[in-house]
Design an enzyme around this catalytic site. Structure first.
Site, PDB file in Angstrom:
ATOM      1  N   GLY A   1       2.129  -6.058   7.320  1.00 44.00           N
ATOM      2  CA  GLY A   1       1.258  -6.758   6.434  1.00 44.00           C
ATOM      3  C   GLY A   1      -0.226  -7.122   7.277  1.00 44.00           C
ATOM      4  N   SER A   2      -0.574  -8.077   6.745  1.00 48.21           N
ATOM      5  CA  SER A   2      -1.894  -8.545   7.360  1.00 48.21           C
ATOM      6  C   SER A   2      -1.933  -9.629   8.601  1.00 48.21           C
ATOM      7  CB  SER A   2      -3.002  -9.189   6.116  1.00 48.21           C
ATOM      8  OG  SER A   2      -2.268 -10.510   5.658  1.00 48.21           O
ATOM      9  N   GLN A   3      -3.145  -9.652   9.104  1.00 45.24           N
ATOM     10  CA  GLN A   3      -2.956 -10.453  10.604  1.00 45.24           C
ATOM     11  C   GLN A   3      -2.940 -12.039   9.904  1.00 45.24           C
ATOM     12  OE1 GLN A   3      -5.795 -12.111  12.155  1.00 45.24           O
ATOM     13  NE2 GLN A   3      -5.031 -12.676  13.859  1.00 45.24           N
ATOM     14  N   PRO A   4      -3.344 -12.369   8.907  1.00 46.51           N
ATOM     15  CA  PRO A   4      -3.092 -13.990   8.586  1.00 46.51           C
ATOM     16  C   PRO A   4      -1.862 -14.331   8.231  1.00 46.51           C
ATOM     17  CG  PRO A   4      -5.131 -13.107   7.497  1.00 46.51           C
ATOM     18  CD  PRO A   4      -4.515 -11.941   8.250  1.00 46.51           C
ATOM     19  N   THR A   5      -0.991 -13.208   7.324  1.00 45.92           N
ATOM     20  CA  THR A   5       0.363 -13.524   7.185  1.00 45.92           C
ATOM     21  C   THR A   5       1.194 -13.626   8.334  1.00 45.92           C
ATOM     22  OG1 THR A   5      -0.126 -12.733   5.135  1.00 45.92           O
ATOM     23  CG2 THR A   5       2.288 -13.006   5.692  1.00 45.92           C
ATOM     24  N   ALA A   6       0.838 -12.506   9.426  1.00 45.22           N
ATOM     25  CA  ALA A   6       1.679 -12.566  10.545  1.00 45.22           C
ATOM     26  C   ALA A   6       1.629 -13.966  11.325  1.00 45.22           C
ATOM     27  CB  ALA A   6       1.360 -11.375  11.518  1.00 45.22           C
TER      28      ALA A   6
ATOM     29  N   GLU B   1       3.341  -5.268  12.276  1.00 46.93           N
ATOM     30  CA  GLU B   1       2.769  -4.163  12.326  1.00 46.93           C
ATOM     31  C   GLU B   1       1.646  -4.414  11.376  1.00 46.93           C
ATOM     32  OE1 GLU B   1       2.733  -1.303  13.536  1.00 46.93           O
ATOM     33  OE2 GLU B   1       4.903  -1.390  14.526  1.00 46.93           O
TER      34      GLU B   1
ATOM     35  N   CYS C   1      -3.264   1.480   6.485  1.00 52.48           N
ATOM     36  CA  CYS C   1      -3.848   0.797   7.692  1.00 52.48           C
ATOM     37  C   CYS C   1      -4.411   1.436   8.717  1.00 52.48           C
ATOM     38  CB  CYS C   1      -2.583  -0.018   8.317  1.00 52.48           C
ATOM     39  SG  CYS C   1      -1.177   1.122   8.630  1.00 52.48           S
TER      40      CYS C   1
ATOM     41  N   GLU D   1       7.086   0.794  16.558  1.00 51.52           N
ATOM     42  CA  GLU D   1       8.580   1.211  15.704  1.00 51.52           C
ATOM     43  C   GLU D   1       8.432   2.581  15.751  1.00 51.52           C
ATOM     44  OE1 GLU D   1       7.195   0.204  11.685  1.00 51.52           O
ATOM     45  OE2 GLU D   1       8.126  -1.722  11.822  1.00 51.52           O
TER      46      GLU D   1
ATOM     47  N   ASN E   1       0.795  -1.214   0.248  1.00 49.81           N
ATOM     48  CA  ASN E   1       0.056  -0.033   0.122  1.00 49.81           C
ATOM     49  C   ASN E   1       0.867   1.239   0.033  1.00 49.81           C
ATOM     50  OD1 ASN E   1       0.694  -0.657   2.651  1.00 49.81           O
ATOM     51  ND2 ASN E   1      -0.887   0.561   3.572  1.00 49.81           N
TER      52      ASN E   1
HETATM   53  P1  NAD Z   1       0.140  -9.513   3.187  1.00 51.50           P
HETATM   54  O1  NAD Z   1       0.216 -10.064   4.475  1.00 51.50           O
HETATM   55  O2  NAD Z   1      -0.724 -10.233   2.324  1.00 51.50           O
HETATM   56  O3  NAD Z   1       1.609  -9.110   2.519  1.00 51.50           O
HETATM   57  C1  NAD Z   1       2.636  -8.321   3.207  1.00 51.50           C
HETATM   58  C2  NAD Z   1       3.955  -8.779   2.910  1.00 51.50           C
HETATM   59  O4  NAD Z   1       4.137 -10.133   3.319  1.00 51.50           O
HETATM   60  C3  NAD Z   1       4.221  -8.997   1.304  1.00 51.50           C
HETATM   61  O5  NAD Z   1       5.478  -8.663   1.000  1.00 51.50           O
HETATM   62  C4  NAD Z   1       3.946 -10.308   1.054  1.00 51.50           C
HETATM   63  O6  NAD Z   1       4.492 -10.861  -0.071  1.00 51.50           O
HETATM   64  C5  NAD Z   1       4.418 -11.163   2.134  1.00 51.50           C
HETATM   65  N1  NAD Z   1       3.934 -12.344   2.529  1.00 51.50           N
HETATM   66  C6  NAD Z   1       2.896 -13.116   2.259  1.00 51.50           C
HETATM   67  N2  NAD Z   1       2.658 -14.310   2.587  1.00 51.50           N
HETATM   68  C7  NAD Z   1       3.902 -14.565   3.417  1.00 51.50           C
HETATM   69  C8  NAD Z   1       4.323 -15.518   3.889  1.00 51.50           C
HETATM   70  N3  NAD Z   1       3.590 -16.705   4.186  1.00 51.50           N
HETATM   71  N4  NAD Z   1       5.383 -15.639   4.405  1.00 51.50           N
HETATM   72  C9  NAD Z   1       6.092 -14.503   4.437  1.00 51.50           C
HETATM   73  N5  NAD Z   1       5.984 -13.401   3.723  1.00 51.50           N
HETATM   74  C10 NAD Z   1       4.526 -13.227   3.361  1.00 51.50           C
HETATM   75  O7  NAD Z   1      -0.495  -8.093   3.432  1.00 51.50           O
HETATM   76  P2  NAD Z   1      -0.672  -6.931   2.171  1.00 51.50           P
HETATM   77  O8  NAD Z   1      -1.987  -7.361   1.485  1.00 51.50           O
HETATM   78  O9  NAD Z   1       0.579  -6.684   1.161  1.00 51.50           O
HETATM   79  O10 NAD Z   1      -0.891  -5.703   2.960  1.00 51.50           O
HETATM   80  C11 NAD Z   1      -2.300  -5.120   3.401  1.00 51.50           C
HETATM   81  C12 NAD Z   1      -1.995  -5.582   4.971  1.00 51.50           C
HETATM   82  O11 NAD Z   1      -1.227  -4.885   5.502  1.00 51.50           O
HETATM   83  C13 NAD Z   1      -3.322  -4.664   5.583  1.00 51.50           C
HETATM   84  O12 NAD Z   1      -3.830  -5.696   6.639  1.00 51.50           O
HETATM   85  C14 NAD Z   1      -2.771  -3.540   6.184  1.00 51.50           C
HETATM   86  O13 NAD Z   1      -3.724  -3.193   7.115  1.00 51.50           O
HETATM   87  C15 NAD Z   1      -1.559  -3.972   6.576  1.00 51.50           C
HETATM   88  N6  NAD Z   1      -0.715  -2.987   6.800  1.00 51.50           N
HETATM   89  C16 NAD Z   1      -0.166  -2.568   8.215  1.00 51.50           C
HETATM   90  C17 NAD Z   1       0.471  -1.265   8.425  1.00 51.50           C
HETATM   91  C18 NAD Z   1       0.836  -1.033   9.792  1.00 51.50           C
HETATM   92  O14 NAD Z   1       1.699  -0.343   9.924  1.00 51.50           O
HETATM   93  N7  NAD Z   1       0.121  -1.450  10.814  1.00 51.50           N
HETATM   94  C19 NAD Z   1       1.185  -0.741   7.300  1.00 51.50           C
HETATM   95  C20 NAD Z   1       0.557  -1.065   6.060  1.00 51.50           C
HETATM   96  C21 NAD Z   1      -0.206  -2.058   5.932  1.00 51.50           C
END
Ligand code: NAD
Length: 514
Positions: free
Chosen positions: A258-263, A280, A314, A495, A182
């Site tokens: 990134g997203s919560q499921p990836t986390a 984050e 986010c 951060e 994003n």
């Molecule tokens: P995402 O979790 O799909 O991907 C984020 C990153 O993780 C990408 O580089 C992706 O390739 C990588 N990734 C995906 N699966 C992975 C795995 N199994 N192992 C390791 N890495 C993996 O998220 P997105 O769709 O790219 O971003 C949107 C999300 O990010 C939203 O939930 C948004 O709220 C969040 N976000 C949070 C913040 C914050 O500072 N809190 C800032 C920006 C975006």
């Protein structure tokens, strides 16, 4: 870059060199829906090469003084700033956001991130005390995790880390940095800059959907004086190269946005190695608007906080709670202001919103609106763009109008789940206690805004909200020294100036008896 008629082809950046990959994935221009670029589809092999480069570069880089590292970062910030227009155009094409936004927010903030950490690394102090009865001196130093620190519990044993050459303690380690699509360069530099300022060598993996500005930054690293191997950027998908990075036993630290499921997946893969994690994640951010709010300021700011960057921030507002006495007035003015928010091609200087990131994401966002309608909610404005207003080449772009939903229950998925698009729900409330409870009733806790002229109330409400950040009578004004991050499912860790320094270093307490 390949020939003029060929697609732009990115390469990994490992050990200071661009390295081709044996497999590529397509990257789409969101404003046309057409493939315009090829991104390396890296995997374990590329991560191995990057780890080797980061390992070799670590002793030299971590042994440099903070002042030397700071100078390199200042040079990098200047170079990014000199390329601002080129980077803004590229970010807009890759992500779908307007050029105006990339030019006024994304790239200036990337420059600011690098400059900020160039400065802040010079101002950290450590603790010291002599208060114990034995009169010892106790003090802390920041030392690398790589030396005798985080070790894998299974899998290959990492190579022993060579001791640094100079006398002072290097606060560094090899860091894995994973960022989303994003705010591509903005969030990548928010990780790379503090990590290398603190003496780490890094392996970064930007989102496969938006890799171009990271690749452009690599071209500036040598000129800035970043030695080969200090910053390695490996492109590709999460499941393939992201997981290879997270699971690598020699990468003891992962900073992920990134997203919560990836986390959840990252936590799972990191657990056997006890990795240090910063997460984050997403939000379902409330705006609470009391009857004494200054609506002249509140309405345009809340339109912006709901729809800026196509709602793909986010921190965007997605639940607007309005005190019942001003609910109708607010709604009418808010919808009117939203209708004036122009959706257009990213180069249109009058457009407030460009295209969403991908077809799949556009469909996901639309599916929430469909669900809300099926539950009896009202859609006051939004959904499809009149494609006739777009140039022919943009007819296949991923555009939608900013959407306002009302008459929706707090239990609806549109009020609970992160949509991450230009969709916001507006609902009435009666009392302060009630709205705090409703605002806190979701699993996320990232950002909230409170609008009121009553100073006592804004303090009281801000304190009770389960949210890592609370903006009162404003939105998105950031002080980079202070902690940034979320509560509950919005993340782990913070951060910012001191917080990033602490995350990218490991503290050690030393006691001297004399
Ligand atoms: P995402 O979790 O799909 O991907 C984020 C990153 O993780 C990408 O580089 C992706 O390739 C990588 N990734 C995906 N699966 C992975 C795995 N199994 N192992 C390791 N890495 C993996 O998220 P997105 O769709 O790219 O971003 C949107 C999300 O990010 C939203 O939930 C948004 O709220 C969040 N976000 C949070 C913040 C914050 O500072 N809190 C800032 C920006 C975006």
């Amino acid at each position: 870059m390949a020939g003029t008629n060929a697609l732009m082809t990115l390469e990994n950046f490992i050990n200071g060199k661009f390295v081709p990959c044996n497999s590529y994935i397509d990257s789409y221009d969101p404003s046309t829906g057409e493939v315009y670029c090829r991104v390396p589809n890296s995997g374990k092999e590329e991560i191995e090469a990057a780890v080797e480069a980061a390992r070799a570069a670590f002793p030299g880089w971590s042994a440099r003084s903070p002042q030397e590292r700071s100078k390199v970062l200042y040079r990098l910030a200047d170079l990014l700033e000199q390329s601002l227009e080129e980077l803004a155009q590229a970010e807009s094409r890759d992500q779908g956001k307007t050029v105006t936004l990339a030019r006024s927010m994304d790239i200036p903030r990337a420059v600011q991130n690098v400059r900020f950490f160039a400065s802040s690394v010079l101002h950290h102090t450590s603790e010291c005390t002599q208060a114990d009865p034995a009169g010892c001196v106790h003090y802390t130093v920041r030392a690398p995790v790589g030396i005798g620190g985080c070790r894998p519990h299974r899998g290959a044993e990492p190579q022993p880390e060579p001791e640094p050459e100079s006398g002072h303690l290097p606060p560094g380690l090899k860091a894995g940095l994973i960022s989303p699509w994003n705010l591509p360069l903005y969030l990548l530099t928010w990780k790379v800059a503090p990590a290398i300022a603190a003496g780490n060598t890094v392996i970064a993996k930007p989102s496969e959907l938006t890799s171009v500005t990271a690749w452009m930054m690599c071209k500036l690293l040598e000129k800035a004086g970043v030695p080969p191997g200090v910053v390695n950027i490996v492109f590709g998908t999460g499941p393939r190269v992201g997981e290879a990075l997270v699971a690598h036993p020699e990468v003891p630290l992962i900073s992920f946005t990134g997203s919560q499921p990836t986390a959840e997946r990252i936590i799972h893969l990191s657990a056997p190695h006890c990795k240090k994690l910063s997460l984050e994640l997403g939000g379902k951010n409330p705006a609470i608007i009391f009857e004494d709010a200054n609506l002249e300021e509140c309405i345009p700011t809340t339109v912006k906080s709901s729809f800026a960057n196509q709602g793909e921030i986010c921190l965007c507002t997605s639940r607007i709670f309005v005190q019942r006495s001003i609910y109708e007035e607010f709604l009418e003015k808010f919808v009117e202001a939203t209708r004036r928010w122009k959706v257009g091609i990213p180069s249109d200087p009058l457009a407030s919103m460009g295209a969403l990131i991908s077809k799949a994401h556009l469909e996901k966002v639309r599916s929430y609106i469909k669900k809300a309608r099926s539950e009896g909610a009202q859609i006051l404005c939004g959904e499809g763009v009149d494609t006739l207003s777009l140039p022919a080449k943009n007819q296949g772009g991923y555009f939608m109008l900013p959407t306002v939903i009302t008459h929706i229950k707090d239990e609806s998925c549109c009020m609970k789940e992160e949509i991450f698009g230009p969709v916001t729900c507006v609902v009435p409330f009666d009392s302060e206690e009630e709205v705090i409870q409703r605002a806190n009733s979701v699993k996320y806790g990232l950002a909230a805004t409170v609008w009121s002229c009553n100073v006592g109330r804004v303090h009281r409400v801000a304190k009770k909200l389960q949210s890592g950040l609370v903006w009162t009578n404003c939105w998105l004004i950031r002080e980079l020294n202070l902690p940034f991050g979320g509560m509950k499912s919005s993340g782990v860790g913070r951060e910012g100036g001191k917080d990033s320094y602490e995350f990218f270093t490991e503290v050690k307490t030393i006691t001297i008896k004399h």
